[in-house]
Write an enzyme that holds these catalytic residues in place. Structure first.
Site, PDB file in Angstrom:
ATOM      1  N   LYS A 147       0.847  -1.195   0.000  1.00  0.00           N
ATOM      2  CA  LYS A 147       0.000   0.000   0.000  1.00  0.00           C
ATOM      3  C   LYS A 147       0.879   1.241   0.000  1.00  0.00           C
ATOM      4  CE  LYS A 147      -4.095   1.853   2.452  1.00  0.00           C
ATOM      5  NZ  LYS A 147      -5.007   1.644   3.598  1.00  0.00           N
ATOM      6  N   SER A 189      -9.851   1.766   2.359  1.00  0.00           N
ATOM      7  CA  SER A 189      -8.904   2.501   1.549  1.00  0.00           C
ATOM      8  C   SER A 189      -7.837   1.623   0.898  1.00  0.00           C
ATOM      9  CB  SER A 189      -8.221   3.560   2.404  1.00  0.00           C
ATOM     10  OG  SER A 189      -7.430   2.946   3.409  1.00  0.00           O
ATOM     11  N   SER A 211     -10.250  -0.449   6.581  1.00  0.00           N
ATOM     12  CA  SER A 211      -9.580  -0.256   5.295  1.00  0.00           C
ATOM     13  C   SER A 211      -8.890  -1.487   4.716  1.00  0.00           C
ATOM     14  CB  SER A 211      -8.565   0.883   5.408  1.00  0.00           C
ATOM     15  OG  SER A 211      -9.247   2.105   5.343  1.00  0.00           O
TER      16      SER A 211
END
Ligand code: MG
Ligand code: ZN
Lengths: 481, 92, 476
Positions: free
Chosen positions: A79, A154, A178
């Protein structure tokens, strides 16, 4: 051989018995990225050359007979809010669109020392603020199961990449859901570890008291393998706890007889989509068949979890994001006549709307005007929510809920505010929680269930997930069309 | 309660486009409203968690050879002069 | 002016002399090339996290003990949020709700009276970086070397009633830090700084007046000037019918005046909240007790002893307390029973001079407290003169030898035999008829000359006061 379709455990075995090389495995994943990335948009940065170079180095080590970590040579997506030395780490914000960290996050050091292959940096909502990846400065990521739909967020890029075969494993971060929400939407497994289990050093903070880095994979075993690698006390993160972690993958057991699973009625009173409700109900039945004791429990303050989360996370974020001021790194406005204008213009030009709105909310909640009625009140509720979990765990070993109220919705849908309403409580209470796929809806979109465990009892929820996965299988990799 | 956007954005070093005021105000107000409607737990907030003590760091400085160079640390800075970060002139 | 009472509260920031910084392992060193003592943590790079320095906490506890505070075995840290280029994170990690130490006091002596000044709290926090201004360049420069240096902030109660008390308080804080060896206390390097809160009220009035806070007070003498200026300003304003507004002012020591920095309306809203990157600080009770045992005898206790028990003046007591060597020598001699005043003269006179000139400790010489006491008693018994005493002293610095031997070797024993002295006196009077005549004509200083001649004739061994008496009896 379509190596990109293999799980990490399978690939690890193939590499070990020399059925394939790390270079071949890496090349297969990289080719898959080339093939589908323009449709999925899972990545902000793709590290093809570095990955292939690294892969050949690992092959050399293997050729020399070096004893390597089981995850050596496994391609992993990271990420883009996790600091990677020398590689753009943007947090999907214009603010950091030129930021190259001079240091690695602790989890990256661990991944490097296990000789995993970093495929690239995956897309996310700007500063992890969102549940759809649509607030990314760069682009929205698409759900590999249906490109018109959101992958969730996210960690949407991390979940989509694994789902689409653009990475075998990935790292996400979870502040209010997320990891679990995009894992549910993309039909993969995602674990949010206990707060304090994984070092946050190098993770670009959203809300420091809630953030955790966690693994995403296509199987429970893969997730357990990656979790075993990244967990543990870190001298650089004072909030990590010094406890003994076992090998969660080796200790996986599908014998879950007499495990008691709590079902909190309140979650089922939420505005739950019928197909999601059906899937979860079936999953509960399956667990009964597997020998679990199913118990109805109550988590009565859960209905307040979302606003509580919104205030606390925004408050911490407003402080954490103060450092983006155009002085030390990142974007600086070219339009200013003095210091104050430089601050204001830099921040106003480089933060997106969602980030600005959360900073405002958090700034207000901590201000003299808002502190007592909002921040303090939310902290009181957080305490209540935590203690309800503690009580619930006197009656059961784990808690099962839906992960999301619906399956993935269309991109461009005015982001449903309640997307996180099932997931935020685990963050507020610091508990481990895993998303496990539990079927597809009538549009063939994945549905996920969430299993919440006691603090540092990841093994139990991994076992519960493992048993279900053994019984019901995993979600097939989607055709990307 | 409503957020005074002018006042709060000043504290936060942000400038909010007038065209976005209303939408933003609505969004924030609805969150505040849900907190207003939430019961206030009367129990005192436990601000000190003595059962969860922090391990402190030993006072041992880093070896010069192990630390990042100034160039590396300033490599992302928008403006550097004589080894320093540069900001608009501050008159004191 | 005399109808008013000044009320002062002080906030003293002291940098701690730890090896590493408060929240990262950068070296805690002063005066290095800009931005060479920095890392991702003190530069606030995205993702960097703080870890708390154990020694800094120990030092804060020691200071708490020294100032008679209650030590909180459980405390926490908070963020103080504001934007400024010398604060890379845009927040300072400090302690708001629960500091390490609370509720203490420090005793000072002013004008012969003991005053107990309340200590509200001592908390730990981090220092900010530095802004450099260079006229040749259109911009300000930021050096982060000082950012993250450990500080303790010592907050006093508004118990101080004059600039002299403020000075005595600050001096004593500084001395205490030095005695504990936890701060370099170099004022010129800014390692101790203070903010001053001043208000005034009519004598006899119970409520406090509105206070103004003064920032940028960079020396203790500036604090004295600032307090006096501010009190005068407030009294004049009240006398002219005005009211004091609560505000923050900036002291300009060069101009000798303070100006408004911000009014109450634009007071900062620091948005304090618990630092989520750090957990609770728990100091076990045994550790708190162990740190108390580490304390040396404290300077405030010594000051009280010197001034109240022994009647030594503030200036002289301070000179003793400021120097480990001098107070140690003084204390040893005092406990051996020597006359305090005599010891004081030696310690602040010849011993001080020796130490200044040689740069050495008096304890690196052959002079011991026992020998100094012996020397003093020989002088007091008039066995040797003061002048001879100096000769002995010089020898004692250089050689490990007993005093009797020196006196014999150098023939320093004082002549107190009346007949021998009478003989010298008669001879001098005979040889100096003119001086005798001068004296008898009223020129009294001629007597000194005559005594001097006698001393010379005796090679310094004559007892000067007996000599003087004899001369007088012969010429009057
Ligand atoms: Mg302070
Ligand atoms: Zn540092």
């Amino acid at each position: 051989m379509e190596l990109y379709k293999k799980s990490a455990a399978e690939l690890s075995a193939l590499i070990k018995n020399k059925s394939c090389s790390v270079e071949e495995a890496t090349k297969s994943v990289m080719d898959r990225i080339t093939q589908v990335e323009n449709k999925v948009d899972a990545y902000i940065t793709i590290c093809e050359q570095d990955a292939l170079t690294k892969a050949r180095e690992v092959d050399e080590k293997i050729a020399k007979g070096e004893e390597l970590h089981p995850l050596a040579g496994i391609p992993i997506g990271i990420k883009d809010n996790i600091s990677t030395k020398g590689i753009l780490t943007s947090s999907a914000s214009k603010m950091l669109s030129n930021y190259i960290p001079p240091y690695n996050a602790t989890v990256i050091d661990k991944i490097n020392s296990a000789h995993m292959i970093i495929t690239g940096k995956t897309n996310l909502d700007e500063f992890a603020m969102g549940s759809t990846t649509e607030t990314s400065y760069y682009k929205p990521t698409k759900n590999p199961h249906n490109l018109a739909k959101t992958p969730g967020g996210s960690s949407g890029g991390s979940a989509a990449a694994v789902s689409a075969g653009q990475a075998v494993l990935s790292l996400g971060s979870d502040t209010g859901g997320s990891i679990r929400t995009p894992a549910a939407f993309c039909g993969v497994v995602g674990l949010k570890p206990t707060y304090g289990a994984v070092s946050r050093f190098g993770l670009i903070a959203l809300a420091s008291s809630l953030d955790q880095i966690g693994p995403i994979g296509r199987t429970v075993t893969d997730v357990a393998m990656l979790y075993s690698l990244i967990c543990g006390h870190d001298n650089m993160d004072a909030t990590t706890k010094n406890i003994k972690h076992g090998d969660y993958a080796k200790n996986l057991s599908s014998d879950i007889r007499n495990i008691s699973i709590g079902i909190p009625t309140e979650y089922f009173n939420l505005d739950l989509n019928d197909e999601v409700r059906d899937s979860i109900t079936k999953a509960i039945k399956k667990y009964e068949e597997l020998g679990c004791n199913i118990k109805e429990i109550s988590l009565s303050s859960n209905e307040y979890a979302l606003p509580t989360y919104q205030i606390i996370s925004a408050a911490e974020a407003s402080s954490n994001l103060g450092r983006y001021d155009g002085v030390k790194f990142g974007y600086r406005s070219s339009d200013y006549a003095n210091l104050n204008e430089m601050y204001v213009n830099t921040r106003s030009e480089a933060f997106g709307d969602e980030v600005k709105s959360r900073i405002l909310l958090g700034t207000f909640a901590l201000s003299a005007q808002g502190y007592n009625d909002y921040y303090y009140k939310a902290k009181l509720m957080q305490q209540q929510i935590s203690s309800e979990f503690t009580e619930a765990f006197n009656e059961c070993d784990a808690i099962l809920t839906p992960t999301t109220l619906t399956s993935a919705f269309d991109l461009g849908t005015d982001a449903i505010g309640d997307a996180d309403s099932c997931t935020v409580a685990a963050n507020l209470a610091g508990l481990p929680a895993i998303n496990l796929p539990c079927g597809l809806d009538s549009d063939s979109m994945p549905i996920g269930m969430q299993i919440i465990g006691k603090k540092f009892d990841e093994q139990t929820i991994l076992n519960i997930a493992f048993a279900y996965e053994n019984a019901c299988g995993i979600v097939n990799m989607p055709e990307i069309v | 309660m409503q957020i005074n956007i002018d006042q709060t954005s000043k504290l936060a070093m942000l400038k909010i486009d007038k065209s976005k005021y209303e939408q933003l105000q609505n969004k924030l107000t609805s969150i505040l409203k849900s907190v207003d409607e939430m019961p206030r737990m009367t129990e005192d907030l436990k601000v000190l968690d003595a059962d969860n003590p922090m391990e402190l760091r030993e006072d041992i400085p880093i070896d010069d050879k192990d630390r990042l160079s100034r160039d590396e640390l300033l490599s992302n800075a928008p403006q550097v002069q004589a080894g320093c970060l540069v900001v608009p002139k501050i008159v004191e | 002016m005399n109808d008013y009472e000044i009320v002062v509260g002080l906030e003293v920031h002291a940098e701690l002399s730890t090896e590493s910084k408060m929240y990262c392992n950068c070296k805690n060193e002063f005066g290095l090339e800009v931005n060479t003592r920095v890392c991702p943590i003190c530069m606030a790079l995205p993702g960097a996290l703080p870890t708390l320095n154990k020694t800094a906490v120990d030092y804060a506890v020691m200071m708490g003990h020294a100032l008679n505070c209650k030590i909180n075995s459980v405390s926490k840290q908070d963020r103080k949020n504001y934007f400024y280029p010398d604060l890379p994170k845009a927040y300072q990690i400090s302690q708001a709700e629960v500091p390490v130490c609370e509720d203490g006091h420090l005793d000072i002596v002013v004008d012969g009276e003991v005053r107990s000044i309340g200590i509200t709290r001592i908390h730990i926090e981090e220092d900010a970086g530095k802004l450099l201004h260079d006229d040749s360049f259109d911009g300000s420069l930021v050096d982060c070397n000082r950012g993250g240096v450990p500080l303790i902030e010592i907050v006093s109660e508004p118990d101080i009633r004059s600039s002299a008390e403020a000075k005595a308080f600050l001096d004593m804080i500084k001395l205490t830090l030095q005695y504990l060896d936890i701060s370099d206390c170099k004022m010129q390097e800014g390692s101790i700084r203070c903010d001053v809160n001043v208000s005034v009220r009519k004598k006899g009035q119970k409520e406090f007046g509105t206070r103004c806070e003064m920032k940028n007070v960079n020396s203790f003498s500036a604090a004295v000037r600032g307090i006096e200026y501010e009190a005068k300003r407030q009294i004049e304003l009240i006398e002219a019918g005005g009211t004091i507004e609560q505000e923050t002012r900036r002291w300009d020591d060069v101009k000798g005046e303070s100006i408004t920095l911000r009014t109450k309306e634009d007071a900062h809203d620091y948005r304090y909240f618990p630092e989520p990157d750090l957990l609770t600080i728990v100091i076990p009770d045994e550790k708190i007790a162990e740190l108390k045992k580490r304390l040396p005898e404290l300077p405030s206790k010594k000051m009280l002893h010197y001034m109240i028990d022994l009647g030594i003046s503030q200036t002289e007591a301070m000179l003793l307390v400021e120097s480990d060597d001098k107070s140690k020598m003084f204390d040893e001699c005092e406990s051996l029973g020597a006359t305090p005043n005599a010891v004081l003269n030696w310690v602040l006179g010849d011993i001080s001079k020796y130490m200044n000139e040689s740069g050495k400790s008096i304890f690196d010489t052959h002079l011991t407290s026992e020998k100094l006491c012996e020397l003093i008693s020989l002088i007091e018994a008039k066995t040797i003169s003061n002048a001879a005493g100096r000769v002995v002293f010089e020898e004692l610095l250089q050689r490990d030898i007993d005093i009797k031997t020196i006196i014999e070797e150098k023939g320093l024993a004082q002549i107190s035999d009346k007949d021998a002295l009478l003989e010298i006196a008669r001879k001098v009077i005979e040889d100096n008829a003119q001086s005798v005549a001068d004296y008898n004509n009223g020129k009294t200083n001629a007597l000194g000359y005559l005594v001097g001649q006698c001393m010379k004739a005796s090679k310094g061994k004559a007892n000067p006061s007996m000599m003087k008496e004899l001369i007088l009896s012969l010429i009057e």
